[in-house]
Design a protein around this motif. Structure first.
Motif, mmCIF file in Angstrom:
data_model
loop_
_atom_site.group_PDB
_atom_site.id
_atom_site.type_symbol
_atom_site.label_atom_id
_atom_site.label_comp_id
_atom_site.label_asym_id
_atom_site.label_seq_id
_atom_site.Cartn_x
_atom_site.Cartn_y
_atom_site.Cartn_z
ATOM 1 N N THR A 189 10.273 -32.715 -70.996
ATOM 2 C CA THR A 189 10.765 -31.672 -71.246
ATOM 3 C C THR A 189 9.926 -30.965 -72.293
ATOM 4 O OG1 THR A 189 12.840 -32.431 -70.457
ATOM 5 C CG2 THR A 189 13.084 -30.695 -72.179
ATOM 6 N N THR A 240 16.522 -25.037 -65.538
ATOM 7 C CA THR A 240 17.692 -25.799 -65.232
ATOM 8 C C THR A 240 17.464 -26.908 -64.439
ATOM 9 O OG1 THR A 240 19.204 -23.759 -65.024
ATOM 10 C CG2 THR A 240 19.929 -25.843 -63.946
ATOM 11 N N TRP A 292 16.435 -34.468 -80.774
ATOM 12 C CA TRP A 292 17.020 -34.675 -79.530
ATOM 13 C C TRP A 292 16.835 -36.238 -78.988
ATOM 14 C CZ3 TRP A 292 14.488 -29.676 -76.912
ATOM 15 C CH2 TRP A 292 15.256 -28.553 -77.550
ATOM 16 N N VAL A 301 21.991 -29.116 -65.669
ATOM 17 C CA VAL A 301 21.483 -29.256 -67.311
ATOM 18 C C VAL A 301 20.605 -28.160 -67.369
ATOM 19 C CG1 VAL A 301 20.733 -30.625 -69.241
ATOM 20 C CG2 VAL A 301 22.060 -31.699 -67.319
ATOM 21 N N SER A 302 20.958 -26.808 -68.421
ATOM 22 C CA SER A 302 20.020 -25.870 -68.506
ATOM 23 C C SER A 302 19.516 -25.878 -69.828
ATOM 24 C CB SER A 302 20.715 -24.705 -68.059
ATOM 25 O OG SER A 302 21.159 -24.662 -66.808
ATOM 26 N N VAL A 303 18.540 -25.509 -70.246
ATOM 27 C CA VAL A 303 18.132 -25.067 -71.478
ATOM 28 C C VAL A 303 17.333 -23.681 -71.756
ATOM 29 C CG1 VAL A 303 15.706 -26.534 -71.151
ATOM 30 C CG2 VAL A 303 16.384 -26.143 -73.693
ATOM 31 N N TRP A 316 18.094 -22.563 -79.558
ATOM 32 C CA TRP A 316 18.276 -23.403 -78.487
ATOM 33 C C TRP A 316 19.600 -23.286 -78.083
ATOM 34 C CZ3 TRP A 316 13.631 -24.740 -76.814
ATOM 35 C CH2 TRP A 316 12.690 -25.167 -77.788
ATOM 36 N N TRP A 322 21.798 -25.134 -74.781
ATOM 37 C CA TRP A 322 21.808 -26.100 -73.759
ATOM 38 C C TRP A 322 23.174 -26.025 -73.287
ATOM 39 C CZ3 TRP A 322 18.255 -30.061 -72.052
ATOM 40 C CH2 TRP A 322 17.116 -30.164 -72.921
ATOM 41 N N THR A 323 23.243 -26.270 -71.773
ATOM 42 C CA THR A 323 24.469 -26.207 -70.822
ATOM 43 C C THR A 323 24.526 -27.045 -70.021
ATOM 44 O OG1 THR A 323 24.453 -23.525 -71.429
ATOM 45 C CG2 THR A 323 25.849 -24.471 -69.653
ATOM 46 N N GLU A 370 28.815 -26.286 -73.719
ATOM 47 C CA GLU A 370 27.358 -25.513 -74.441
ATOM 48 C C GLU A 370 27.329 -25.997 -75.808
ATOM 49 O OE1 GLU A 370 26.287 -21.449 -73.437
ATOM 50 O OE2 GLU A 370 27.063 -21.068 -75.365
ATOM 51 N N SER A 381 22.101 -28.641 -78.559
ATOM 52 C CA SER A 381 21.216 -29.903 -78.164
ATOM 53 C C SER A 381 21.736 -30.394 -77.022
ATOM 54 C CB SER A 381 21.047 -30.634 -79.407
ATOM 55 O OG SER A 381 22.152 -31.606 -79.317
ATOM 56 N N PRO A 382 20.873 -31.170 -76.210
ATOM 57 C CA PRO A 382 21.315 -32.008 -75.062
ATOM 58 C C PRO A 382 21.969 -33.181 -75.522
ATOM 59 C CG PRO A 382 18.874 -32.628 -75.696
ATOM 60 C CD PRO A 382 19.395 -31.023 -76.557
#
Length: 217
Positions: A29, A47, A120, A145-147, A158, A160-161, A177, A180-181
């Motif tokens: 990533t 995503t 992360w 999982v979207s960044v 950043w 993240w969703t 949302e 960060s992850p």
């Protein structure tokens, strides 16, 4: 810490046969984000989707349960890659950019991404926990999982969703949302007992409560 250890991966779920460590998704990533920002510093992202019962590739005996969706820089077109492991599918995304030519990554971009990646660290284990639990949802479910990198955002660059479909509804999904992850995956796992029942969680649960006039919990 594993979540809901009583729920193992069902034997018919895909995306688990590759012996590669899930931790490799973290470096994959970081690598692709650095390339994407170098190509489109104004904003970019992708995503990562997991469909544990995907039928794609079945005829060839190939596991294609992980998909990455992304926008091609400066083209307005969307593209995707498929693989059987989260790190492998993101590496396919990296190859897509590499095949178009060398992508020089400025040192300031590399520093930005590496600093974020260090903060992360460990999110791949939470991703594995969430994916394992998604295997206990109906066959047409999964998770996205979207960044997104957006330097103009006031709350930070950043976003993240995490989205998990609610069975029986096309949209919206349960969704979380954060910056960060770690944040979004932890939030989703804390509500796992809700969405594992097929009930909406995350922002959707709040919206439904507001519309019905019920107190928020």
């Amino acid at each position: 810490m594993a979540h809901r250890e009583d729920l193992a991966v069902p034997p018919n779920a895909k995306g688990w046969s590759d012996p590669r460590p899930w931790s490799e998704v973290e470096q994959a990533t970081a690598t692709v984000l650095a390339m994407m920002i170098a190509l489109d510093p104004a904003g970019c992202g992708f995503t990562l989707a997991y469909v544990p019962y995907s039928r794609l590739g079945e005829d060839e005996g190939v596991d294609l349960s992980w998909e990455v969706n992304f926008g091609l820089p400066h083209s307005g077109e969307d593209a995707y890659e498929l693989a059987g492991h989260p790190a492998a599918v993101i590496e396919e995304l990296t190859k897509t950019f590499s095949d178009a030519g060398e992508v020089p990554v400025p040192s300031e971009v590399d520093d930005l991404v590496q600093e974020a990646s260090r903060s992360w660290q460990g999110w791949s284990q939470l991703l594995a926990d969430a994916a394992r639990l998604c295997c206990h949802l109906p066959d047409d479910a999964g998770m996205d999982v979207s960044v997104r990198y957006s330097p103009a955002e006031q709350l930070g660059p950043w976003i993240w969703t995490l989205a998990i479909p609610v069975p029986g509804t096309e949209y919206p999904a349960s969704e979380w949302e954060g910056s960060s992850p770690l944040e979004v995956l932890r939030a989703a796992l804390e509500e796992a007992d809700i969405w594992l029942q097929g009930l909406p969680a995350g922002h959707l649960r709040v919206l439904l409560a507001q519309e019905s006039g019920q107190p928020l919990t």
